[in-house]
Scaffold this active site. Structure first.
Site, PDB file in Angstrom:
ATOM      1  N   ASP A 200      -3.272 -23.994  27.497  1.00 49.97           N
ATOM      2  CA  ASP A 200      -3.773 -22.786  26.846  1.00 49.97           C
ATOM      3  C   ASP A 200      -2.813 -21.634  27.084  1.00 49.97           C
ATOM      4  O   ASP A 200      -2.047 -21.621  28.048  1.00 49.97           O
ATOM      5  CB  ASP A 200      -5.144 -22.394  27.417  1.00 49.97           C
ATOM      6  CG  ASP A 200      -6.283 -23.102  26.697  1.00 49.97           C
ATOM      7  OD1 ASP A 200      -6.023 -23.722  25.656  1.00 49.97           O
ATOM      8  OD2 ASP A 200      -7.421 -23.027  27.185  1.00 49.97           O
ATOM      9  N   LYS A 222      -0.604 -24.030  19.176  1.00 44.21           N
ATOM     10  CA  LYS A 222       0.292 -24.392  18.082  1.00 44.21           C
ATOM     11  C   LYS A 222       0.070 -25.817  17.585  1.00 44.21           C
ATOM     12  O   LYS A 222       0.884 -26.344  16.835  1.00 44.21           O
ATOM     13  CB  LYS A 222       1.745 -24.217  18.527  1.00 44.21           C
ATOM     14  CG  LYS A 222       2.105 -22.767  18.836  1.00 44.21           C
ATOM     15  CD  LYS A 222       3.552 -22.620  19.249  1.00 44.21           C
ATOM     16  CE  LYS A 222       3.895 -21.163  19.560  1.00 44.21           C
ATOM     17  NZ  LYS A 222       5.305 -21.005  20.007  1.00 44.21           N
TER      18      LYS A 222
END
Length: 409
Positions: A200, A222
């Site tokens: 994260d 992403k």
């Protein structure tokens, strides 16, 4: 005997009689390891420290409240001699020699038949260090070597690869509030052993730079979402890599189960038949205020604290928080993910009874080098956030505890 080094060996004492003579500080340090080994421990001593006495009261050891007498070491497998009576220690040592009982002496190591190594533990491994030169025993140096090895195993700087097949799976690791030193020992070790790390944004990013080159690091923010929402994509990535036989670490900020959607990932892995280990982390709800000098509770000031998510405003139909009830409480309110909603939150709290002058602190980037604290009140916090350009991530503390510590520099 002193001309030769000690021969190291691990004693299996489960269910076997171990006699400890003396109930002082030496016994207090050694008894926990003996009971953890499953030994049938008999303590012989007229007196004992409060901690040793508590072990006897709890039934962990048997305590015979008297001095040593001849015959106490009969049928013993191991003896620890640690009384304050040199003559009794000598007689007990002689009895141990006659009965072939391994005997450790705290007062005279050279007269003993066994030495206690400096020991430490790290996830199923016991590290035991002995000085090989009997004439130059240096307990502090031995302990320092022990500490260095154990610390290296725990923090991942000393990596011993597994040569037996590991069970593939996922470790859900709480990385703590941001400072890499605040991840748990177990979390750091699992991170060092990972094949894949899915991280994260709020996880301790500095730790990623320490990973070996072969480790695949995936930024959870992403991951290509495709037709999936973000959480589904993360769940699928965890499952996919684990099914490839890899050891996967899901590195999350704070604690996985404090507004971290960790249970959603656990449920997805369970449905897929993937084993999952959960490693709790230090929650930012407590650690960040503490790092900024704010106790969430304080005697005579706050007897409770409540942690809520502020990611949706009080008037949002999706909100599950009973804001009017929170306004009536007198304790500390800790708000996570609430920077952009703090104006509406403050209005709601004041409207339902919290005084406008209630202190508020916003701690941005807590525990990191970029940490800063901004103070306000419920009446001024919305304007203060705009004026001071406070941005996420920030922990918001509401209540008198904000002023409990020393003045903010």
């Amino acid at each position: 005997m002193a001309e030769h080094p000690a021969y190291p060996v691990g004693l299996r004492l489960s269910g076997r009689r171990v006699v400890v003579l003396g109930g002082g500080q030496v016994a207090q340090r050694r008894l926990p390891a003996l009971t953890a080994a499953g030994a049938d421990v008999v303590l012989v001593s007229p007196e004992a420290t409060p901690s040793v006495e508590a072990m006897a009261d709890a039934g962990e050891i048997r305590w015979e409240r008297r001095p040593y007498t001849e015959g106490d070491l009969a049928d013993a497998w191991y003896a620890l001699i640690a009384t304050s009576d040199p003559e009794a220690n000598e007689r007990a040592s002689a009895e141990a020699e006659r009965h072939r009982v391994w005997c450790v002496r705290s007062d005279d190591a050279d007269r003993a038949t066994a030495w206690t190594p400096a020991t430490g533990h790290s996830e199923g491994v016991t590290v035991a260090v002995l000085t090989t030169d009997a004439r130059g025993r240096d307990p502090r140096h031995t302990a320092a070597i022990r500490d260095a090895v154990v610390e290296g195993l725990r923090d991942g700087t000393l990596v011993a690869p597994h040569h037996r097949t590991r069970t593939a799976g996922v470790a859900l690791v709480g990385g703590g509030p941001g400072d890499p030193d605040l991840i748990t020992v177990r979390g750091r070790r699992l991170l060092a052993e990972a094949d894949v790390v899915i991280a994260d944004r709020l996880g301790p990013r500095d730790l990623l730079a320490e990973l070996p080159p072969h480790v695949e690091v995936i930024d959870a923010a992403k991951i290509p979402y495709g037709r999936y929402m973000a959480q589904e994509a993360i769940n699928n990535a965890l499952i996919e890599h684990a099914r490839q036989g890899k050891s996967v670490v899901r590195l999350k900020g704070g604690d996985p189960f404090v507004f971290g959607r960790g249970m959603e990932e656990v449920q997805a892995l369970a449905e897929a038949g993937i084993p999952c280990t959960v490693v709790p982390g230090i929650s930012s709800s407590i650690s960040v205020p503490g790092a900024a000098g704010i106790p969430v509770t304080h005697r005579g000031v706050a007897h409770e604290f409540t942690v809520v998510s502020g990611h949706v405003a009080p008037d949002d139909e999706r909100s599950l928080v009973d804001w009017p009830a929170l306004a009536r409480l007198t304790g500390t309110l800790v708000i996570l993910m609430g920077v952009d909603k703090i104006g509406k939150i403050a209005e709601t709290l004041v409207a339902h009874g919290r005084p406008p002058a209630t202190p508020v602190a916003l701690v941005q980037e807590g525990t990191t080098a970029a940490q800063r604290r901004v103070d306000a009140t419920l009446a001024t916090v919305a304007e203060t956030v705009r004026a001071e350009d406070v941005r996420p991530p920030a922990v918001i503390v509401v209540g008198p505890v904000v002023n409990a510590g020393p003045p903010v520099a």
